[in-house]
Motif scaffolding. Structure first.
Motif, short mmCIF file in Angstrom:
data_model
loop_
_atom_site.label_atom_id
_atom_site.label_comp_id
_atom_site.label_asym_id
_atom_site.label_seq_id
_atom_site.Cartn_x
_atom_site.Cartn_y
_atom_site.Cartn_z
N UNK A 127 0.82 -1.21 0.00
CA UNK A 127 0.00 0.00 0.00
C UNK A 127 0.85 1.26 0.00
N UNK A 128 2.07 1.17 0.54
CA UNK A 128 2.97 2.30 0.44
C UNK A 128 3.36 2.58 -0.99
N UNK A 129 3.73 1.53 -1.72
CA UNK A 129 4.08 1.71 -3.13
C UNK A 129 2.91 2.14 -3.97
N UNK A 130 1.72 1.58 -3.69
CA UNK A 130 0.53 1.97 -4.43
C UNK A 130 0.18 3.43 -4.19
N UNK A 131 0.39 3.90 -2.95
CA UNK A 131 0.13 5.31 -2.65
C UNK A 131 1.16 6.19 -3.36
N UNK A 132 2.40 5.75 -3.37
CA UNK A 132 3.48 6.56 -3.96
C UNK A 132 3.30 6.76 -5.45
N UNK A 133 2.73 5.75 -6.13
CA UNK A 133 2.54 5.87 -7.58
C UNK A 133 1.11 6.21 -7.97
N UNK A 134 0.25 6.44 -6.97
CA UNK A 134 -1.16 6.75 -7.23
C UNK A 134 -1.78 5.65 -8.10
N UNK A 135 -1.62 4.42 -7.65
CA UNK A 135 -2.04 3.26 -8.42
C UNK A 135 -3.57 3.17 -8.50
N UNK A 136 -4.02 2.34 -9.45
CA UNK A 136 -5.46 2.09 -9.56
C UNK A 136 -5.68 0.64 -9.94
N UNK A 137 -6.01 0.34 -11.20
CA UNK A 137 -6.18 -1.04 -11.61
C UNK A 137 -7.59 -1.39 -12.03
N UNK A 151 -10.44 -2.29 -10.67
CA UNK A 151 -11.68 -1.85 -10.03
C UNK A 151 -11.90 -0.34 -10.08
N UNK A 152 -11.00 0.39 -10.70
CA UNK A 152 -11.03 1.85 -10.60
C UNK A 152 -12.29 2.47 -11.21
N UNK A 153 -12.87 1.81 -12.20
CA UNK A 153 -14.05 2.38 -12.86
C UNK A 153 -15.19 2.58 -11.87
N UNK A 154 -15.25 1.75 -10.82
CA UNK A 154 -16.31 1.90 -9.83
C UNK A 154 -15.82 2.50 -8.51
N UNK A 155 -14.61 2.09 -8.07
CA UNK A 155 -14.16 2.45 -6.73
C UNK A 155 -13.10 3.56 -6.70
N UNK A 156 -12.64 3.98 -7.88
CA UNK A 156 -11.64 5.04 -7.91
C UNK A 156 -10.22 4.52 -7.76
N UNK A 157 -9.28 5.44 -7.60
CA UNK A 157 -7.85 5.13 -7.53
C UNK A 157 -7.35 5.40 -6.11
N UNK A 158 -6.05 5.25 -5.91
CA UNK A 158 -5.47 5.58 -4.60
C UNK A 158 -5.70 7.05 -4.27
N UNK A 159 -5.77 7.90 -5.25
CA UNK A 159 -6.00 9.33 -4.99
C UNK A 159 -7.29 9.55 -4.21
N UNK A 160 -8.34 8.83 -4.57
CA UNK A 160 -9.63 8.99 -3.90
C UNK A 160 -9.71 8.20 -2.60
N UNK A 161 -8.87 7.20 -2.42
CA UNK A 161 -9.06 6.26 -1.32
C UNK A 161 -8.04 6.37 -0.19
N UNK A 162 -7.02 7.21 -0.33
CA UNK A 162 -6.11 7.46 0.78
C UNK A 162 -6.61 8.68 1.54
N UNK A 163 -6.90 8.49 2.83
CA UNK A 163 -7.43 9.57 3.66
C UNK A 163 -6.36 10.29 4.45
N UNK A 164 -5.35 9.58 4.91
CA UNK A 164 -4.35 10.17 5.79
C UNK A 164 -3.04 9.41 5.68
N UNK A 165 -1.96 10.08 6.03
CA UNK A 165 -0.62 9.50 5.95
C UNK A 165 0.20 9.89 7.16
N UNK A 166 1.15 9.03 7.50
CA UNK A 166 2.29 9.42 8.31
C UNK A 166 3.49 9.39 7.37
N UNK A 167 4.29 10.45 7.39
CA UNK A 167 5.38 10.59 6.43
C UNK A 167 6.65 11.04 7.15
N UNK A 168 7.76 10.44 6.79
CA UNK A 168 9.07 10.93 7.21
C UNK A 168 9.57 11.85 6.11
N UNK A 169 9.81 13.11 6.45
CA UNK A 169 10.22 14.09 5.47
C UNK A 169 11.71 13.97 5.17
#
Length: 474
Positions: free
Chosen positions: A156-166, A168-186
């Protein structure tokens, strides 16, 4: 449109920075056996599924087990101005993991815990090394599922980093629509949080969306909170063959424009069906094929399926095969999920250069059919699959890496395809990301001003340019 120089795509430009031995010693002192400088480990972490020629691997690999591990590694890298490349399972396709400026790889696969399941709110928080299959296995007792399916069992980290989809995206959207929050090391090693579990927020800049799709160039994700969905009461899958790609695409366009809430609709061309038949012994009709899936109540699924079957029949669709049990659905979807490996096996020793354009659904037929004609005329072996319900499709050009002219032909076909997609209002990448391969296309698509703004953001958040440098833009 000016053609990008193909030389940049044939071999990555390597400009490795020196990695001081004192830095490596500091890593070993902090991480012990979780820091590896063994060549075989470094080589494993210095490549992905792209068709790029190998480059020198990272100087060390850190196996992080918690957020603090990541923060400490990045702090040391910042102190010595050494590049950092986050690593999931290595399934990216655009050279994201290549150490073109040297540095270290931070392997996040040991950070694979599901941290909290909030079934009532339809959310879950995970560490970045959790894979999509693992997540769905761990939450299945809740009656919920995570629908994003890029094909590979990616993290899920890699999928978030590349804004993956696949699929099911036609109905459920991509990682852009489905990631709500992150913890990130800057890039400085600071730990920050973006977003919340609430469904919406107007609080300040949307930093979550900034990091989703940043391809590791702004920070390292150490926690990801995503949406979940109720498991459908009923699921039905079907395959349908067509006399031509054009008829299959026309069927998809009409289904989408009529608002049928189809969950998946995938296109496989006759070449790919033939390859999959040989690979998996399936015996499918070797014609262009749509694979479809319907989710909902039993009555809703029945209505959707009947509507789609009627539309497909109007366009010459035939040989419908339905599946309602999990075992039957798995058999039908085997063709789609095995397409990449079946294609590689069809030409032993080959590499696949994959395209990733996405266009508005009304322009899908124009873009896809002209591109098929060009590819057929080239004589280069290829396969074609597509998440055509949202206008996204992939050619895989099968090249012999020892024949430079084949790579040139593939890059030329890719350039023509992207140029066509951009003219039609589309994008050079629907889900794979920019990486190394599409940097020139990004400038054409977004414009110099927008790319300069991205560079400004990168410089502000990563002043020493240590976070996966050399990716997205020059």
């Amino acid at each position: 449109m000016n053609a990008p120089t193909h030389a940049a795509h044939l071999a990555p430009v390597v400009n490795a920075r020196p990695v001081p031995q004192v830095f490596i010693d500091a890593l070993k002192a902090r991480f012990g056996n979780n820091c590896s400088t063994a060549l075989v480990i470094r080589e494993q972490h210095g490549r992905d599924e792209s068709a790029f020629a190998p480059v020198p691997p990272p100087s060390a690999v850190i196996f992080a087990e918690c957020t603090q591990d990541v923060a400490d590694a990045v702090k040391l890298a910042s102190e010595y101005k050494v590049p950092v490349i986050p690593f999931g399972v290595g399934s990216s396709l655009e050279g994201h993991l290549l150490a073109v400026q040297g540095g270290i790889s931070i392997d996040l696969t040991r950070m694979n815990k599901v941290l909290s399941i909030n079934a009532e709110d339809l959310t879950v928080t995970v560490q970045p090394g959790v894979t999509r299959k693992q997540l769905n296995e761990e939450i299945k007792s809740t009656g919920l599922f995570f629908p994003i399916d890029p094909g590979a069992d990616a993290t899920l980290g890699g999928m978030s980093a590349t804004r993956a989809s696949g699929t099911n995206a036609v109905r459920y959207g991509t990682m852009r629509e489905n990631v709500l929050a992150l913890e990130v090391v800057t890039a400085s090693g600071e730990i920050i949080r973006t977003g919340t579990r609430a469904k919406k927020s107007s609080a300040g800049y949307d930093l979550t969306r900034l990091f989703v799709g940043s391809e590791g160039t702004l920070g390292v994700m150490t926690e990801v909170t995503v949406r979940l969905f109720p498991l459908p009461e009923a699921i039905s899958a079907a395959i349908c063959s067509f006399p031509s790609i054009e008829k299959a695409v026309q069927t998809v366009i009409q289904v989408i424009q009529l608002g049928v809430p189809i969950a998946r609709v995938e296109l496989i061309d006759h070449n790919t069906v033939r390859m999959v038949n040989a690979y998996a012994k399936l015996g499918l009709r070797e014609e262009p094929m749509l694979l479809m899936e319907f989710h909902g109540s039993p009555a809703g699924v029945k209505e959707q399926a009947e509507t789609v079957q009627e539309i497909a029949s109007d366009h010459g669709g035939n040989a419908f095969e339905w599946a309602t049990t999990p075992e039957e659905r798995t058999r039908l979807w085997t063709a789609r999920h095995n397409a990449y490996f079946a294609a590689l096996q069809s030409r032993p020793g080959c590499r696949a250069i994959s395209t990733d354009t996405c266009v508005p659904i009304s322009k899908l037929a124009d873009c896809l059919l002209d591109s098929v004609t060009e590819t057929e005329a080239s004589g280069l072996p290829y396969f074609l699959v597509g998440h055509v319900g949202d206008g996204n499709f992939h050619f895989g050009y099968l090249i012999d890496p020892e024949i430079p002219s084949e790579r040139e032909i593939a890059e030329d076909l890719n350039h023509k395809l992207v140029s066509r997609a951009l003219r039609l209002g589309g994008t050079c990448t629907g889900e794979h990301g920019i990486g190394l391969h599409k940097m020139d296309f990004l400038v054409t698509e977004a414009g110099v001003g927008a790319v300069n703004m991205m560079r400004t953001l990168k410089q502000a958040l990563d002043p020493h340019n240590i976070m996966n440098p050399g990716k997205i833009f020059h």
